[in-house]
Motif scaffolding. Structure first.
Motif, mmCIF file in Angstrom:
data_model
loop_
_atom_site.group_PDB
_atom_site.id
_atom_site.type_symbol
_atom_site.label_atom_id
_atom_site.label_comp_id
_atom_site.label_asym_id
_atom_site.label_seq_id
_atom_site.Cartn_x
_atom_site.Cartn_y
_atom_site.Cartn_z
ATOM 1 N N THR A 69 -2.308 0.880 7.840
ATOM 2 C CA THR A 69 -1.756 0.493 6.548
ATOM 3 C C THR A 69 -2.561 -0.673 6.001
ATOM 4 O O THR A 69 -3.290 -1.337 6.748
ATOM 5 C CB THR A 69 -0.259 0.117 6.650
ATOM 6 O OG1 THR A 69 0.309 0.041 5.342
ATOM 7 C CG2 THR A 69 -0.057 -1.213 7.363
ATOM 8 N N LEU B 154 -2.528 -4.361 3.755
ATOM 9 C CA LEU B 154 -1.724 -5.487 3.289
ATOM 10 C C LEU B 154 -2.551 -6.202 2.216
ATOM 11 O O LEU B 154 -3.198 -7.211 2.488
ATOM 12 C CB LEU B 154 -1.385 -6.436 4.435
ATOM 13 C CG LEU B 154 -0.474 -5.910 5.553
ATOM 14 C CD1 LEU B 154 -1.224 -5.014 6.517
ATOM 15 C CD2 LEU B 154 0.184 -7.044 6.317
ATOM 16 N N TYR C 49 -5.022 -6.549 13.425
ATOM 17 C CA TYR C 49 -5.395 -6.838 12.043
ATOM 18 C C TYR C 49 -6.911 -6.936 11.915
ATOM 19 O O TYR C 49 -7.585 -7.580 12.725
ATOM 20 C CB TYR C 49 -4.773 -8.154 11.578
ATOM 21 C CG TYR C 49 -3.286 -8.086 11.322
ATOM 22 C CD1 TYR C 49 -2.774 -7.349 10.255
ATOM 23 C CD2 TYR C 49 -2.376 -8.780 12.125
ATOM 24 C CE1 TYR C 49 -1.407 -7.287 10.008
ATOM 25 C CE2 TYR C 49 -1.017 -8.738 11.890
ATOM 26 C CZ TYR C 49 -0.536 -7.987 10.829
ATOM 27 O OH TYR C 49 0.814 -7.934 10.589
ATOM 28 N N CYS D 231 3.486 0.963 8.429
ATOM 29 C CA CYS D 231 3.389 0.811 6.982
ATOM 30 C C CYS D 231 3.890 -0.574 6.591
ATOM 31 O O CYS D 231 4.566 -1.251 7.368
ATOM 32 C CB CYS D 231 4.149 1.909 6.240
ATOM 33 S SG CYS D 231 5.937 1.884 6.463
ATOM 34 N N PHE D 232 3.544 -1.002 5.379
ATOM 35 C CA PHE D 232 3.822 -2.351 4.899
ATOM 36 C C PHE D 232 4.746 -2.292 3.699
ATOM 37 O O PHE D 232 4.452 -1.617 2.712
ATOM 38 C CB PHE D 232 2.510 -3.038 4.528
ATOM 39 C CG PHE D 232 2.654 -4.436 3.990
ATOM 40 C CD1 PHE D 232 3.360 -5.404 4.692
ATOM 41 C CD2 PHE D 232 2.070 -4.792 2.776
ATOM 42 C CE1 PHE D 232 3.478 -6.698 4.205
ATOM 43 C CE2 PHE D 232 2.175 -6.078 2.276
ATOM 44 C CZ PHE D 232 2.890 -7.036 2.987
ATOM 45 N N ASP D 233 5.869 -2.989 3.796
ATOM 46 C CA ASP D 233 6.804 -3.160 2.677
ATOM 47 C C ASP D 233 6.425 -4.452 1.971
ATOM 48 O O ASP D 233 6.784 -5.544 2.412
ATOM 49 C CB ASP D 233 8.239 -3.212 3.218
ATOM 50 C CG ASP D 233 9.273 -3.504 2.137
ATOM 51 O OD1 ASP D 233 8.900 -3.663 0.958
ATOM 52 O OD2 ASP D 233 10.465 -3.591 2.488
ATOM 53 N N SER D 234 5.670 -4.330 0.876
ATOM 54 C CA SER D 234 5.144 -5.512 0.199
ATOM 55 C C SER D 234 6.233 -6.344 -0.457
ATOM 56 O O SER D 234 6.069 -7.552 -0.648
ATOM 57 C CB SER D 234 4.110 -5.093 -0.848
ATOM 58 O OG SER D 234 4.682 -4.169 -1.769
ATOM 59 N N LYS E 106 7.531 -8.348 2.566
ATOM 60 C CA LYS E 106 6.502 -8.839 3.486
ATOM 61 C C LYS E 106 6.860 -8.535 4.940
ATOM 62 O O LYS E 106 6.918 -9.396 5.799
ATOM 63 C CB LYS E 106 6.302 -10.351 3.300
ATOM 64 C CG LYS E 106 5.826 -10.745 1.911
ATOM 65 C CD LYS E 106 4.428 -10.220 1.647
ATOM 66 C CE LYS E 106 3.835 -10.777 0.350
ATOM 67 N NZ LYS E 106 4.529 -10.296 -0.867
ATOM 68 N N ARG E 107 7.117 -7.259 5.198
ATOM 69 C CA ARG E 107 7.456 -6.822 6.551
ATOM 70 C C ARG E 107 6.785 -5.485 6.818
ATOM 71 O O ARG E 107 6.332 -4.789 5.902
ATOM 72 C CB ARG E 107 8.967 -6.696 6.711
ATOM 73 C CG ARG E 107 9.601 -5.709 5.748
ATOM 74 C CD ARG E 107 11.097 -5.647 5.882
ATOM 75 N NE ARG E 107 11.689 -4.854 4.826
ATOM 76 C CZ ARG E 107 12.992 -4.589 4.733
ATOM 77 N NH1 ARG E 107 13.835 -5.069 5.647
ATOM 78 N NH2 ARG E 107 13.459 -3.863 3.729
ATOM 79 N N LEU E 108 6.740 -5.130 8.084
ATOM 80 C CA LEU E 108 6.151 -3.868 8.514
ATOM 81 C C LEU E 108 7.227 -2.935 9.052
ATOM 82 O O LEU E 108 8.273 -3.388 9.544
ATOM 83 C CB LEU E 108 5.109 -4.113 9.612
ATOM 84 C CG LEU E 108 3.896 -4.957 9.241
ATOM 85 C CD1 LEU E 108 3.188 -5.432 10.507
ATOM 86 C CD2 LEU E 108 2.930 -4.171 8.364
ATOM 87 N N LEU F 184 5.427 -9.760 10.552
ATOM 88 C CA LEU F 184 3.976 -9.601 10.467
ATOM 89 C C LEU F 184 3.291 -9.922 11.791
ATOM 90 O O LEU F 184 2.133 -9.558 11.989
ATOM 91 C CB LEU F 184 3.415 -10.489 9.354
ATOM 92 C CG LEU F 184 3.870 -10.128 7.932
ATOM 93 C CD1 LEU F 184 3.177 -11.009 6.914
ATOM 94 C CD2 LEU F 184 3.634 -8.663 7.623
ATOM 95 N N TYR G 298 5.374 3.775 3.206
ATOM 96 C CA TYR G 298 6.365 3.121 2.347
ATOM 97 C C TYR G 298 6.178 3.612 0.920
ATOM 98 O O TYR G 298 5.063 3.659 0.403
ATOM 99 C CB TYR G 298 6.198 1.604 2.413
ATOM 100 C CG TYR G 298 7.085 0.850 1.445
ATOM 101 C CD1 TYR G 298 8.471 0.942 1.534
ATOM 102 C CD2 TYR G 298 6.537 0.041 0.454
ATOM 103 C CE1 TYR G 298 9.292 0.245 0.656
ATOM 104 C CE2 TYR G 298 7.351 -0.663 -0.428
ATOM 105 C CZ TYR G 298 8.730 -0.559 -0.321
ATOM 106 O OH TYR G 298 9.535 -1.238 -1.206
#
Length: 234
Positions: free
Chosen positions: A77, A79, A97, A125-128, A131-133, A149, A170
């Motif tokens: 994913t 970020l 990362y 996946c990243f929930d912008s 700010k969480r995965l 994170l 996401y």
């Protein structure tokens, strides 16, 4: 043409028919594509076999190969706000990362149980907005994991609606998650607490990764080295 048809939802109003229509099937020049994400009109596809990340057009043409030093990669994913790419190693349960050129930044261990080395982390996946995965554990146990994170597990939710789970993304527009199952040959739309919203039967063999971009769903099959493109119909 394959058609993914909605079987059921979370309320009586959701039982009407809806479809994902297959609009393209593309042979990829990528060995064992196992994870996919979409960002800025491109797809980023990770290979389980060689650990490379392939930046492609939305039609699957490779425009850049990003080398990593890792194997057994099952999810990817981006970020964007942090200028990072996140990948996950299944057997070692590692969250890694990189920058967008593949340079290593840092790594975190994701705790949890898995019965076998090849039945662990299968997607990230990243929930912008928060700010969480979110990550998924393939089976034994099948779980949705909400992560910080740094890879710390904040919540975990059992997933009982599929034989296994093999990819996740996401959906920013609908604030929900999409999951694909290799063994069930299906796509599921779920809440961020793991509640099933809709099921789509695809017939895709060895679907290992899923991404959403605008009104299209992108699925990769590692067995067939193929990208499937579905259009979401309202």
């Amino acid at each position: 043409m394959l058609i993914a048809t909605l079987f059921f939802g979370c309320s009586p109003k959701a039982t009407s028919q809806a479809e994902l229509n297959l609009v393209d099937t593309i042979k990829l020049n990528i060995d064992e594509p196992s994870g996919i994400t979409a960002y800025k009109k491109h797809l980023y596809i990770v290979s389980d076999q060689n650990g490379n990340i392939y930046k492609t057009t939305l039609s699957g043409e490779v425009v850049e190969k990003i080398k990593t030093n890792y194997k057994d990669l099952e999810g990817i994913t981006t970020l964007p706000s942090l200028k990072k790419i996140a990948i996950v190693n299944e057997a070692k349960r590692s969250l890694i990362y990189l920058n967008f050129k593949g340079k290593f930044l840092n790594k975190h261990k994701i705790k949890g149980k898995q019965e076998e080395s090849n039945s662990g982390l299968e997607g990230i996946c990243f929930d912008s907005s928060k700010k969480r995965l979110f990550a998924i554990n393939e089976k034994e146990p099948k779980q949705l994991l909400e992560l910080s994170l740094k890879g710390n597990i904040k919540n975990k939710y059992p997933l009982s609606f599929a034989n296994d789970v093999s990819g996740i993304c996401y959906d920013k527009n609908n604030d929900c998650l999409w999951i694909i199952s290799d063994e069930s040959k299906a796509i599921y739309r779920i809440s961020k607490e793991g509640k099933l919203l809709k099921k789509y039967k695809t017939g895709v063999l060895k679907g290992e990764g899923i991404a959403i971009y605008k009104n299209h769903v992108y699925v990769v099959s590692d067995y067939l080295n193929t990208l499937y493109v579905f259009k979401m119909e309202n």
